[in-house]
Design a protein around this motif. Structure first.
Motif, PDB file in Angstrom:
ATOM      1  N   LEU A 197       0.844  -1.192   0.000  1.00  0.00           N
ATOM      2  CA  LEU A 197       0.000   0.000   0.000  1.00  0.00           C
ATOM      3  C   LEU A 197       0.882   1.245   0.000  1.00  0.00           C
ATOM      4  O   LEU A 197       1.827   1.337   0.792  1.00  0.00           O
ATOM      5  CB  LEU A 197      -0.896   0.008   1.233  1.00  0.00           C
ATOM      6  CG  LEU A 197      -1.768   1.246   1.451  1.00  0.00           C
ATOM      7  CD1 LEU A 197      -2.787   1.392   0.323  1.00  0.00           C
ATOM      8  CD2 LEU A 197      -2.460   1.160   2.810  1.00  0.00           C
ATOM      9  N   ALA A 198       0.599   2.156  -0.890  1.00  0.00           N
ATOM     10  CA  ALA A 198       1.330   3.411  -0.948  1.00  0.00           C
ATOM     11  C   ALA A 198       0.343   4.560  -1.085  1.00  0.00           C
ATOM     12  O   ALA A 198      -0.744   4.391  -1.652  1.00  0.00           O
ATOM     13  CB  ALA A 198       2.309   3.413  -2.121  1.00  0.00           C
ATOM     14  N   GLN A 199       0.731   5.707  -0.596  1.00  0.00           N
ATOM     15  CA  GLN A 199      -0.088   6.895  -0.768  1.00  0.00           C
ATOM     16  C   GLN A 199       0.174   7.517  -2.134  1.00  0.00           C
ATOM     17  O   GLN A 199       1.249   7.302  -2.713  1.00  0.00           O
ATOM     18  CB  GLN A 199       0.211   7.913   0.335  1.00  0.00           C
ATOM     19  CG  GLN A 199      -0.201   7.455   1.706  1.00  0.00           C
ATOM     20  CD  GLN A 199      -0.042   8.559   2.743  1.00  0.00           C
ATOM     21  OE1 GLN A 199       0.683   9.523   2.539  1.00  0.00           O
ATOM     22  NE2 GLN A 199      -0.742   8.400   3.853  1.00  0.00           N
ATOM     23  N   PRO A 200      -0.773   8.250  -2.669  1.00  0.00           N
ATOM     24  CA  PRO A 200      -0.503   8.976  -3.911  1.00  0.00           C
ATOM     25  C   PRO A 200       0.748   9.837  -3.769  1.00  0.00           C
ATOM     26  O   PRO A 200       0.933  10.513  -2.742  1.00  0.00           O
ATOM     27  CB  PRO A 200      -1.762   9.837  -4.089  1.00  0.00           C
ATOM     28  CG  PRO A 200      -2.833   9.058  -3.398  1.00  0.00           C
ATOM     29  CD  PRO A 200      -2.162   8.418  -2.208  1.00  0.00           C
ATOM     30  N   GLY A 201       1.603   9.756  -4.771  1.00  0.00           N
ATOM     31  CA  GLY A 201       2.871  10.453  -4.721  1.00  0.00           C
ATOM     32  C   GLY A 201       3.995   9.641  -4.103  1.00  0.00           C
ATOM     33  O   GLY A 201       5.157  10.066  -4.133  1.00  0.00           O
ATOM     34  N   GLY A 202       3.655   8.513  -3.537  1.00  0.00           N
ATOM     35  CA  GLY A 202       4.641   7.663  -2.894  1.00  0.00           C
ATOM     36  C   GLY A 202       5.391   6.770  -3.862  1.00  0.00           C
ATOM     37  O   GLY A 202       5.233   6.866  -5.088  1.00  0.00           O
ATOM     38  N   SER A 203       6.192   5.878  -3.292  1.00  0.00           N
ATOM     39  CA  SER A 203       7.052   5.002  -4.091  1.00  0.00           C
ATOM     40  C   SER A 203       6.990   3.570  -3.584  1.00  0.00           C
ATOM     41  O   SER A 203       6.761   3.324  -2.389  1.00  0.00           O
ATOM     42  CB  SER A 203       8.510   5.486  -4.023  1.00  0.00           C
ATOM     43  OG  SER A 203       8.648   6.783  -4.551  1.00  0.00           O
ATOM     44  N   THR A 207      -1.399  -1.199  -4.264  1.00  0.00           N
ATOM     45  CA  THR A 207      -2.578  -0.382  -4.011  1.00  0.00           C
ATOM     46  C   THR A 207      -2.129   1.034  -3.677  1.00  0.00           C
ATOM     47  O   THR A 207      -1.305   1.223  -2.775  1.00  0.00           O
ATOM     48  CB  THR A 207      -3.411  -0.945  -2.865  1.00  0.00           C
ATOM     49  OG1 THR A 207      -3.800  -2.291  -3.172  1.00  0.00           O
ATOM     50  CG2 THR A 207      -4.658  -0.105  -2.626  1.00  0.00           C
ATOM     51  N   VAL A 208      -2.643   1.987  -4.424  1.00  0.00           N
ATOM     52  CA  VAL A 208      -2.295   3.390  -4.201  1.00  0.00           C
ATOM     53  C   VAL A 208      -3.552   4.106  -3.724  1.00  0.00           C
ATOM     54  O   VAL A 208      -4.514   4.261  -4.471  1.00  0.00           O
ATOM     55  CB  VAL A 208      -1.750   4.053  -5.475  1.00  0.00           C
ATOM     56  CG1 VAL A 208      -1.310   5.491  -5.169  1.00  0.00           C
ATOM     57  CG2 VAL A 208      -0.586   3.239  -6.032  1.00  0.00           C
ATOM     58  N   SER A 209      -3.517   4.509  -2.470  1.00  0.00           N
ATOM     59  CA  SER A 209      -4.701   5.112  -1.875  1.00  0.00           C
ATOM     60  C   SER A 209      -4.305   5.950  -0.675  1.00  0.00           C
ATOM     61  O   SER A 209      -3.345   5.627   0.036  1.00  0.00           O
ATOM     62  CB  SER A 209      -5.684   4.031  -1.445  1.00  0.00           C
ATOM     63  OG  SER A 209      -6.780   4.592  -0.752  1.00  0.00           O
ATOM     64  N   SER A 210      -5.054   7.000  -0.446  1.00  0.00           N
ATOM     65  CA  SER A 210      -4.817   7.819   0.738  1.00  0.00           C
ATOM     66  C   SER A 210      -5.686   7.360   1.896  1.00  0.00           C
ATOM     67  O   SER A 210      -5.610   7.907   2.999  1.00  0.00           O
ATOM     68  CB  SER A 210      -5.091   9.290   0.421  1.00  0.00           C
ATOM     69  OG  SER A 210      -6.395   9.448  -0.087  1.00  0.00           O
ATOM     70  N   LEU A 257       3.496   7.629  -7.470  1.00  0.00           N
ATOM     71  CA  LEU A 257       2.396   6.705  -7.705  1.00  0.00           C
ATOM     72  C   LEU A 257       1.053   7.426  -7.705  1.00  0.00           C
ATOM     73  O   LEU A 257       0.839   8.394  -6.959  1.00  0.00           O
ATOM     74  CB  LEU A 257       2.400   5.599  -6.655  1.00  0.00           C
ATOM     75  CG  LEU A 257       3.465   4.518  -6.871  1.00  0.00           C
ATOM     76  CD1 LEU A 257       3.679   3.709  -5.602  1.00  0.00           C
ATOM     77  CD2 LEU A 257       3.066   3.608  -8.022  1.00  0.00           C
ATOM     78  N   GLU A 258       0.163   6.912  -8.545  1.00  0.00           N
ATOM     79  CA  GLU A 258      -1.182   7.460  -8.695  1.00  0.00           C
ATOM     80  C   GLU A 258      -2.195   6.359  -8.399  1.00  0.00           C
ATOM     81  O   GLU A 258      -1.891   5.171  -8.571  1.00  0.00           O
ATOM     82  CB  GLU A 258      -1.364   7.963 -10.126  1.00  0.00           C
ATOM     83  CG  GLU A 258      -0.350   9.003 -10.550  1.00  0.00           C
ATOM     84  CD  GLU A 258      -0.405   9.302 -12.042  1.00  0.00           C
ATOM     85  OE1 GLU A 258      -1.137   8.592 -12.774  1.00  0.00           O
ATOM     86  OE2 GLU A 258       0.308  10.251 -12.466  1.00  0.00           O
ATOM     87  N   PRO A 259      -3.394   6.728  -7.981  1.00  0.00           N
ATOM     88  CA  PRO A 259      -4.424   5.701  -7.744  1.00  0.00           C
ATOM     89  C   PRO A 259      -4.644   4.797  -8.960  1.00  0.00           C
ATOM     90  O   PRO A 259      -4.948   3.611  -8.794  1.00  0.00           O
ATOM     91  CB  PRO A 259      -5.666   6.528  -7.422  1.00  0.00           C
ATOM     92  CG  PRO A 259      -5.121   7.781  -6.814  1.00  0.00           C
ATOM     93  CD  PRO A 259      -3.861   8.066  -7.563  1.00  0.00           C
ATOM     94  N   GLU A 260      -4.440   5.355 -10.145  1.00  0.00           N
ATOM     95  CA  GLU A 260      -4.620   4.562 -11.365  1.00  0.00           C
ATOM     96  C   GLU A 260      -3.562   3.473 -11.530  1.00  0.00           C
ATOM     97  O   GLU A 260      -3.696   2.599 -12.394  1.00  0.00           O
ATOM     98  CB  GLU A 260      -4.595   5.479 -12.594  1.00  0.00           C
ATOM     99  CG  GLU A 260      -5.782   6.434 -12.701  1.00  0.00           C
ATOM    100  CD  GLU A 260      -5.710   7.600 -11.711  1.00  0.00           C
ATOM    101  OE1 GLU A 260      -6.778   8.178 -11.429  1.00  0.00           O
ATOM    102  OE2 GLU A 260      -4.603   7.915 -11.218  1.00  0.00           O
ATOM    103  N   ASP A 261      -2.517   3.515 -10.731  1.00  0.00           N
ATOM    104  CA  ASP A 261      -1.486   2.473 -10.772  1.00  0.00           C
ATOM    105  C   ASP A 261      -1.879   1.250  -9.961  1.00  0.00           C
ATOM    106  O   ASP A 261      -1.166   0.238  -9.984  1.00  0.00           O
ATOM    107  CB  ASP A 261      -0.164   3.015 -10.240  1.00  0.00           C
ATOM    108  CG  ASP A 261       0.406   4.129 -11.093  1.00  0.00           C
ATOM    109  OD1 ASP A 261       0.896   5.124 -10.516  1.00  0.00           O
ATOM    110  OD2 ASP A 261       0.359   4.017 -12.335  1.00  0.00           O
ATOM    111  N   THR A 262      -2.981   1.317  -9.253  1.00  0.00           N
ATOM    112  CA  THR A 262      -3.455   0.180  -8.464  1.00  0.00           C
ATOM    113  C   THR A 262      -3.749  -1.005  -9.369  1.00  0.00           C
ATOM    114  O   THR A 262      -4.528  -0.904 -10.320  1.00  0.00           O
ATOM    115  CB  THR A 262      -4.710   0.563  -7.677  1.00  0.00           C
ATOM    116  OG1 THR A 262      -4.374   1.581  -6.724  1.00  0.00           O
ATOM    117  CG2 THR A 262      -5.280  -0.649  -6.952  1.00  0.00           C
ATOM    118  N   ALA A 263      -3.103  -2.123  -9.091  1.00  0.00           N
ATOM    119  CA  ALA A 263      -3.233  -3.315  -9.924  1.00  0.00           C
ATOM    120  C   ALA A 263      -2.409  -4.437  -9.315  1.00  0.00           C
ATOM    121  O   ALA A 263      -1.615  -4.206  -8.397  1.00  0.00           O
ATOM    122  CB  ALA A 263      -2.748  -3.039 -11.341  1.00  0.00           C
TER     123      ALA A 263
END
Length: 120
Positions: free
Chosen positions: A11-17, A117-120, A84-90
């Motif tokens: 799990l990463a936040q938007p903008g994370g790595s 998973t990219v989510s705040s 990372l962007e939410p659209e990268d979730t996969a």
């Protein structure tokens, strides 16, 4: 057999790595070009990035250019994912490639994948 094992998702936040790793099982990874692919819920699997067997050449999907970097050493292939962007979730998969130029994977040797998973 060209089995692979993916790791490094989470799990990463938007903008994370995150940094993904792909290891070979039962074959010499250095002998093959390798690609990263991803499949989001309800969507088809798509190519993300590919690297030649010697690491000198790479391809990137337009959606990840400038944010993701593929690299390799003798035993693993990595995917460094920044901004990372939410659209990268996969679910992300790696695979040995039949051809590097068109980033075509061997169809029967997909690993289990690793969830990103990219989510705040």
């Amino acid at each position: 057999q060209l089995q692979v094992v993916e790791s490094g998702g989470g799990l990463a936040q938007p903008g994370g790595s995150l940094r993904l790793s792909c290891a070979a099982s039962r074959f010499t990874m250095a002998d093959y070009p390798i690609g990263w692919f991803r499949q989001a819920p309800g969507k088809e699997r798509e190519g993300v990035s590919c690297i030649s067997s010697n690491g000198d050449s790479t391809h990137y999907a337009d959606s990840v250019k400038g944010r993701f970097t593929i690299s390799r050493d003798n035993t693993r292939v990595y995917l460094q994912m920044n901004s990372l962007e939410p659209e990268d979730t996969a679910v992300y998969y790696c695979a040995a490639l039949i051809t590097f130029s068109q980033c075509v994977p061997y169809p029967d040797y997909w690993g289990q994948g690793t969830q990103v998973t990219v989510s705040s």
